[in-house]
Design a protein around this motif. Structure first.
Motif, PDB file in Angstrom:
ATOM      1  N   ALA A 291       0.831  -1.210   0.000  1.00 47.05           N
ATOM      2  CA  ALA A 291       0.000   0.000   0.000  1.00 47.05           C
ATOM      3  C   ALA A 291       0.870   1.266   0.000  1.00 47.05           C
ATOM      4  O   ALA A 291       0.583   2.223  -0.710  1.00 47.05           O
ATOM      5  CB  ALA A 291      -0.930  -0.005   1.202  1.00 47.05           C
ATOM      6  N   ILE A 292       1.946   1.244   0.780  1.00 46.06           N
ATOM      7  CA  ILE A 292       2.796   2.437   0.889  1.00 46.06           C
ATOM      8  C   ILE A 292       3.652   2.614  -0.368  1.00 46.06           C
ATOM      9  O   ILE A 292       3.817   3.706  -0.894  1.00 46.06           O
ATOM     10  CB  ILE A 292       3.723   2.327   2.126  1.00 46.06           C
TER      11      ILE A 292
ATOM     12  N   VAL B  69       0.796   1.837  -4.162  1.00 40.53           N
ATOM     13  CA  VAL B  69      -0.543   2.403  -4.384  1.00 40.53           C
ATOM     14  C   VAL B  69      -0.495   3.901  -4.708  1.00 40.53           C
ATOM     15  O   VAL B  69      -1.126   4.332  -5.678  1.00 40.53           O
ATOM     16  CB  VAL B  69      -1.487   2.085  -3.201  1.00 40.53           C
ATOM     17  N   PRO B  70       0.275   4.729  -3.952  1.00 39.11           N
ATOM     18  CA  PRO B  70       0.267   6.161  -4.300  1.00 39.11           C
ATOM     19  C   PRO B  70       0.733   6.424  -5.733  1.00 39.11           C
ATOM     20  O   PRO B  70       0.088   7.171  -6.475  1.00 39.11           O
ATOM     21  CB  PRO B  70       1.230   6.788  -3.285  1.00 39.11           C
TER      22      PRO B  70
ATOM     23  N   PHE C 102      -1.771   5.000  -8.244  1.00 36.91           N
ATOM     24  CA  PHE C 102      -3.002   5.784  -8.225  1.00 36.91           C
ATOM     25  C   PHE C 102      -2.804   7.127  -8.932  1.00 36.91           C
ATOM     26  O   PHE C 102      -3.640   7.531  -9.749  1.00 36.91           O
ATOM     27  CB  PHE C 102      -3.479   6.021  -6.785  1.00 36.91           C
TER      28      PHE C 102
ATOM     29  N   TYR D  59      -5.650   1.488   9.163  1.00 38.71           N
ATOM     30  CA  TYR D  59      -5.195   0.443   8.232  1.00 38.71           C
ATOM     31  C   TYR D  59      -6.365  -0.137   7.440  1.00 38.71           C
ATOM     32  O   TYR D  59      -6.242  -0.418   6.246  1.00 38.71           O
ATOM     33  CB  TYR D  59      -4.473  -0.687   8.977  1.00 38.71           C
TER      34      TYR D  59
ATOM     35  N   LEU E 194      -7.173   2.289   4.831  1.00 37.93           N
ATOM     36  CA  LEU E 194      -6.095   2.296   3.835  1.00 37.93           C
ATOM     37  C   LEU E 194      -6.214   1.103   2.887  1.00 37.93           C
ATOM     38  O   LEU E 194      -6.107   1.246   1.663  1.00 37.93           O
ATOM     39  CB  LEU E 194      -4.739   2.276   4.562  1.00 37.93           C
ATOM     40  N   VAL E 195      -6.466  -0.068   3.465  1.00 39.70           N
ATOM     41  CA  VAL E 195      -6.549  -1.289   2.648  1.00 39.70           C
ATOM     42  C   VAL E 195      -7.755  -1.210   1.713  1.00 39.70           C
ATOM     43  O   VAL E 195      -7.638  -1.485   0.510  1.00 39.70           O
ATOM     44  CB  VAL E 195      -6.608  -2.535   3.559  1.00 39.70           C
TER      45      VAL E 195
ATOM     46  N   CYS F 200      -9.363   1.462   0.664  1.00 43.08           N
ATOM     47  CA  CYS F 200      -9.185   2.522  -0.338  1.00 43.08           C
ATOM     48  C   CYS F 200      -8.123   2.153  -1.376  1.00 43.08           C
ATOM     49  O   CYS F 200      -8.231   2.542  -2.535  1.00 43.08           O
ATOM     50  CB  CYS F 200      -8.814   3.842   0.347  1.00 43.08           C
ATOM     51  N   SER F 201      -7.100   1.388  -0.951  1.00 41.80           N
ATOM     52  CA  SER F 201      -6.049   0.989  -1.896  1.00 41.80           C
ATOM     53  C   SER F 201      -6.628   0.231  -3.072  1.00 41.80           C
ATOM     54  O   SER F 201      -6.091   0.265  -4.179  1.00 41.80           O
ATOM     55  CB  SER F 201      -5.007   0.104  -1.204  1.00 41.80           C
ATOM     56  N   VAL F 202      -7.684  -0.502  -2.833  1.00 40.96           N
ATOM     57  CA  VAL F 202      -8.314  -1.276  -3.913  1.00 40.96           C
ATOM     58  C   VAL F 202      -9.428  -0.450  -4.578  1.00 40.96           C
ATOM     59  O   VAL F 202      -9.510  -0.359  -5.797  1.00 40.96           O
ATOM     60  CB  VAL F 202      -8.886  -2.600  -3.348  1.00 40.96           C
TER      61      VAL F 202
ATOM     62  N   ASN G 234     -14.237   7.340  -0.801  1.00 41.43           N
ATOM     63  CA  ASN G 234     -14.428   7.068  -2.228  1.00 41.43           C
ATOM     64  C   ASN G 234     -15.424   8.048  -2.841  1.00 41.43           C
ATOM     65  O   ASN G 234     -15.244   8.516  -3.963  1.00 41.43           O
ATOM     66  CB  ASN G 234     -14.920   5.634  -2.428  1.00 41.43           C
TER      67      ASN G 234
END
Lengths: 303, 690
Positions: free
Chosen positions: B179-180, B183-184, B187, B276, B279-280, B282-284, B351
């Protein structure tokens, strides 16, 4: 000297140590007794700088221990769950300690390992629980630390090994003027080793005293009279515990033994016996007086 | 004791990671060789150096970094080990940095070993296998490998350290690492490309993000997009290293603040655990929401969406399922999943915020259609970024002025009206789905300033013609004055050339003086038009161009000013005298260049974009001339041919280029390269990519 000043340590909502203060002087073996969850391990971990207290300070020779490499270097800590890397042998541990602790004495460690009959080439994972504790103790004692903290170290050791470890600790304290703090939930383990004992309950120190003082100022009295009587008969005597069965009464008394005996004799009893207390009995009655039911059973626990 | 690095801890760190280092070194070497072997195709020219590094090598580094980091810092997920490390007579920062240095050392060793192997492999492959395959490339290319991938490894280690310090379980750390780390970047890349897809081509200057400089992210996206190492460069290494330093600083802070008692806990506290979860999820889900918003918006503009609604429902269901699996694994209970639901709600709200922001931003850009009276001024601006990737940095005087185009504020009412009309019609057509023109990327854009906003639009696309701009610019006295002032050179050197010959002049002061004076006499409108029409001597016979270095905003450019008898004639005449003449016969060629220190030949084949350096048998001018005769039966025949021959002559340290177009008749079906070899040349293919 270890100075613990008003420390409080919390885990989430639970207070493990609550405004605890005490002092451990050099040349002293300090015993910490308490039931499971009383805060013994948390206190030791806070003293050696693993945990940061929410409030209060731990000072080692006047310097705060938290994030202080010099202060931490003076402490050897044997955890209740000693750490050995997976697959490590004692030989590997010797190298690890050699590289991590500048005061580690390899020759001394070899001698101690030999005395414990520990094989340097054998994997520590193949050791029994007692052998792992012996190994951890040998590693800690091979450092010339000023302060040695042992968390439930005697748990799992056979009687011979216990005796040997106690002797080693005493030798270190006497020969180098070091200090040791030993925790246990068993008073019997500490009775013959410690100079000072403290009882920990719910994160607070409910009792702290020199062992000599504890043993000399508290004693058991068995007394009987021909007529009816009750507790009020013993006014002027500090009775910690009173129990009467028929004409015979058993008491735990605190104070000067000779003076108390003189006062009781003056009451002209049919029977009078003044007996010394075991340390466990002293603690039990002290704890009862404080409203804490301390078990006299020597519980063997599995963690 | 007051130290950052402890020798003992450092040695221990090396000891604990040595087995993994050996394993990954072997895997990296295997990845290098397998990449080359799989990419070599018979008869194709293969840049062996580039293929060495793509793509498995990069992937291996991305994997090796967290594996080594998680292994070395595994004590953070075990209570007794964590207690042991925190009881050591060191500050936490000393433990962190000593182990980090051990990690970096292992990566330096690993990459140096793999790099050395790669260099040896390239040399050996070119020397021994080149009879059947066309391999080229330089072993020196792999010199970039160590610093670039070391920076990438440090960035990955930094992200892994943040993940490891922020969570006490290996699973959660791995999820956080992904994710760190990725993902940024992914994205931002997808968000930017989506925004570009949602906006019509005329809307430029909307801030979008470029992640190609991030080496690990670039490598990962390169795997999916089949791009060949665009992320491997010194600027990429510096960019990646800067991020690595930031990540490592953040990791150090978290590590030092981490409580030993939270070892083995998925999160240091309940609040962070909820972070977390968000984060998880939103990462998807943010990727799905971004595409979904794009499709909804495009649908409202009468365009067909890329995916239908059912697919989005399935994707959102998959995102919810992943979230549930994550919550169940980390909490190991159904009750834990229930406790995670509020965090899911926060994720859904985020979202929604993303979708609304994206839609709102796009609509706001599309609705920027001001009335002429609202417009304060308009300016034409040329983007400097358009020159960054050309490699040559060629600019004309007009380009240079338009780099700072906002200086020349055009307030002409007719021009403003024209722009507002065009813009309004264009946006209306886009919104109603009737716009036929798409595309973008125009070099000259227009900044439109109103009282409340300042936006950039590619007005060319809207249909505002160049004449209107020229007319507006010519009414700006400041622009006209600046246009006829010579841009000051950065030095005395210049390169002059016409269609057939060129010369490098170490001191062109006299030409500069002539140009400076003569420019003052030229009409701005006339010079503006000349600049727009003539940028290369290929376009116009008898034109001579002067190229010299200038500096603008810290960047060096090659200023091109073309002259001819009808434009800047004095400068033209002066410069022409300094050009070498193209000799018409062997005797003349030998007379002029017989004393040259060296003569080299290059052939450019326009049809295949290939270049070759030819080493002729002997270096005498007459022999060279004979060779030219063999290559060019027509002897310096003018015209457009398939190949260009460049002769580079070193005459008393002044380099002269003479170029000829020539034709080679290849009747036997062999390639140009084979033909050149038949003619007795040693042929070295040249790569423009190195």
């Amino acid at each position: 000297m270890i100075e613990i000043k008003e420390i409080t340590k919390k885990f989430a909502d639970k207070t493990a140590i609550d405004k605890l203060s005490c002092t451990v002087k050099n040349g002293c073996i300090y015993g910490l007794v308490g039931a499971n969850g009383s805060g013994k391990s948390t206190l030791l971990r806070t003293v050696c700088g693993i945990y940061k207290p929410e409030s209060g300070h731990v000072l080692i020779d006047g310097a705060p221990v938290w994030e202080n490499a010099e202060a931490k270097a003076k402490i050897a800590f044997v955890s209740d769950e000693p750490y050995f890397p997976s697959g490590a042998t004692l030989s590997r541990m010797m190298k690890l300690y050699g590289s991590l602790f500048p005061d580690f004495d390899r020759e001394k460690f070899k001698k101690l390992a030999s005395a414990f009959s520990l094989d340097l080439k054998k994997r520590v994972s193949a050791f029994s629980k007692g052998m792992r504790r012996q190994a951890a103790t040998a590693l800690a004692l091979s450092r010339k630390a000023d302060y040695m903290l042992f968390d439930e170290t005697f748990d799992g050791l056979d009687p011979i090994a216990r005796g040997y470890v106690k002797n080693l600790i005493s030798e270190e304290v006497m020969s180098r003027g070091a200090a040791a703090v030993i925790t246990s939930h068993s008073l019997r383990e500490l009775e013959d080793t410690c100079d000072q004992l403290a009882l920990l309950h719910n994160g607070g120190l409910v009792l702290e005293s020199d062992i000599a003082d504890l043993k000399t100022t508290k004693f058991k009295v068995q007394i009987a009279f021909s007529g009816e009587y009750d507790r009020s008969l013993f006014g002027g005597i500090d009775v910690l515990h009173y129990e009467k069965h028929g004409a015979v009464c058993n008491m735990i008394v605190q104070g000067d033994r000779d003076e108390t005996e003189k006062k009781l004799k003056a009451l002209q009893p049919l029977l009078l016996d003044v007996l010394p207390l075991s340390l466990e009995e002293v603690f039990t009655y002290e704890a009862e007086a404080l409203g804490y039911a301390f078990s006299t059973e020597d519980k063997e626990e599995t963690k | 004791m007051k130290k950052i690095i402890d020798k003992g801890l450092y040695a221990e760190g090396l000891r604990q990671t040595r087995t993994l280092t050996v394993v990954f070194t072997v895997l990296l070497i295997f990845a290098l060789t397998s990449s080359v072997v799989s990419n070599i195709k018979p008869g194709m020219i293969t840049n062996i150096a580039q293929n060495l590094l793509y793509p498995w090598f990069a992937l291996m580094v991305i994997i090796a970094a967290p594996v080594l980091t998680f292994s070395l810092f595994s004590f953070l997920s075990d209570r007794s080990r964590s207690d042991f490390y925190h009881s050591l007579p060191h500050k936490r920062s000393t433990v962190f940095f000593s182990y980090l240095l051990a990690l970096i050392t292992q990566f330096a060793v690993m990459l140096s070993a793999a790099g050395s192997f790669a260099a040896l492999f390239i040399t050996a492959a070119i020397n021994y296998f080149n009879s059947s395959e066309v391999l080229y490339g330089s072993a020196s290319y792999v010199l970039l490998l160590v610093p670039c991938f070391l920076a990438a490894a440090m960035l990955c280690c930094g992200a892994a350290l943040i993940a490891r310090s922020a969570s006490g379980t290996a699973f959660n750390s791995a999820v956080l690492y992904a994710a760190i780390m990725f993902v940024p970047g992914l994205f931002l890349m997808i968000f930017s490309s989506t925004v570009r897809q949602m906006l019509p081509g005329a809307i430029v200057g909307v801030n979008t993000f470029d992640t190609h400089l991030n080496i690990p992210v670039g490598a990962l996206t390169g795997i999916f997009t089949s791009s060949k190492t665009p992320w491997l460069s010194v600027p990429s290494a510096i960019y990646t290293l800067s991020f690595a330093v930031l990540y490592i600083a953040a990791a150090a802070l978290i590590f030092c603040k981490k409580k030993s008692e939270t070892a083995a806990d998925p999160a240091p506290s309940k609040a962070i655990r909820n972070v977390y979860y968000v984060l998880v999820f939103c990462s998807v889900s943010i990727f799905i929401t971004t595409y979904f918003t794009k499709d909804l918006t495009l649908r409202s503009f009468g365009r067909s969406p890329s995916m239908n609604f059912t697919v989005y429902c399935i994707l959102y269901a998959a995102a919810l399922l992943l979230f549930a699996i994550y919550a169940l694994i980390t909490t190991k209970s159904w009750r834990g999943l229930l406790h995670a639901l509020p965090a899911l709600g926060v994720g859904i709200v985020l979202n929604g915020v993303l979708a609304l922001s994206l839609y709102g931003g796009v609509i706001s850009e599309l609705n920027f259609t001001p009335d002429p009276e609202e417009v304060e001024w308009v300016a034409a601006v040329r983007s400097e970024k358009a020159y960054d990737h050309s490699g040559y940095g060629i600019v004309t005087p007009t380009d240079l002025l338009l780099f700072d185009g906002e200086k020349y504020r055009l307030t002409d009412e007719a021009f403003k009206e024209e722009i507002c009309r065009g813009l309004s019609e264009y946006m209306e057509d886009y919104k109603t789905g009737t716009l036929n023109i798409q595309g973008g990327g125009y070099a000259v854009n227009y900044v439109i300033k109103t009282k409340t906003a300042k936006k950039t639009r590619a007005i060319n696309l809207i249909g505002i013609d160049q004449a209107a701009l020229e007319s507006a610019l010519m009414r700006s006295e400041e622009f006209c004055r600046d246009l006829t002032t010579m841009p000051e050179p950065a030095g005395h050197a210049a390169h002059i050339y016409n269609k057939n010959a060129s010369a490098e002049l170490s001191d062109a002061s006299d030409i500069f003086d002539a140009l400076r004076e003569e420019l003052k006499t030229v009409g701005a409108a006339e010079f503006y038009e000349w600049n727009n029409r003539h940028k290369s001597p290929i376009e116009k016979r008898d034109m001579l161009c002067i190229s010299y270095k200038i500096r603008h905003g810290g960047t060096e450019y090659n200023m091109i000013i073309c002259t001819a008898e009808e434009m800047l004639p004095k400068t033209y005449a002066l410069a022409k005298k300094k050009l070498p003449e193209v000799s018409a016969d062997a005797e003349e060629f030998e007379r002029r260049y017989g004393e040259a220190k060296s003569i080299r030949l290059y052939v450019d084949a326009y049809d295949s974009f290939a270049s070759y350096e030819l080493t002729a048998p002997g270096e005498d001018a007459d022999k060279v001339y004979d060779i030219i005769g063999q290559l060019c039966p027509g002897r310096f025949k003018s015209g457009s041919f398939k190949y260009d021959l460049w002769i580079v002559i070193d005459q008393n340290e002044e380099w002269h280029d003479i170029s000829y177009s020539f034709g080679i008749e290849i009747l036997d079906g062999s390639s140009l390269e084979e033909k050149l070899i038949q003619l007795g040349f040693t042929v070295i293919p040249l790569s423009y990519t190195e």
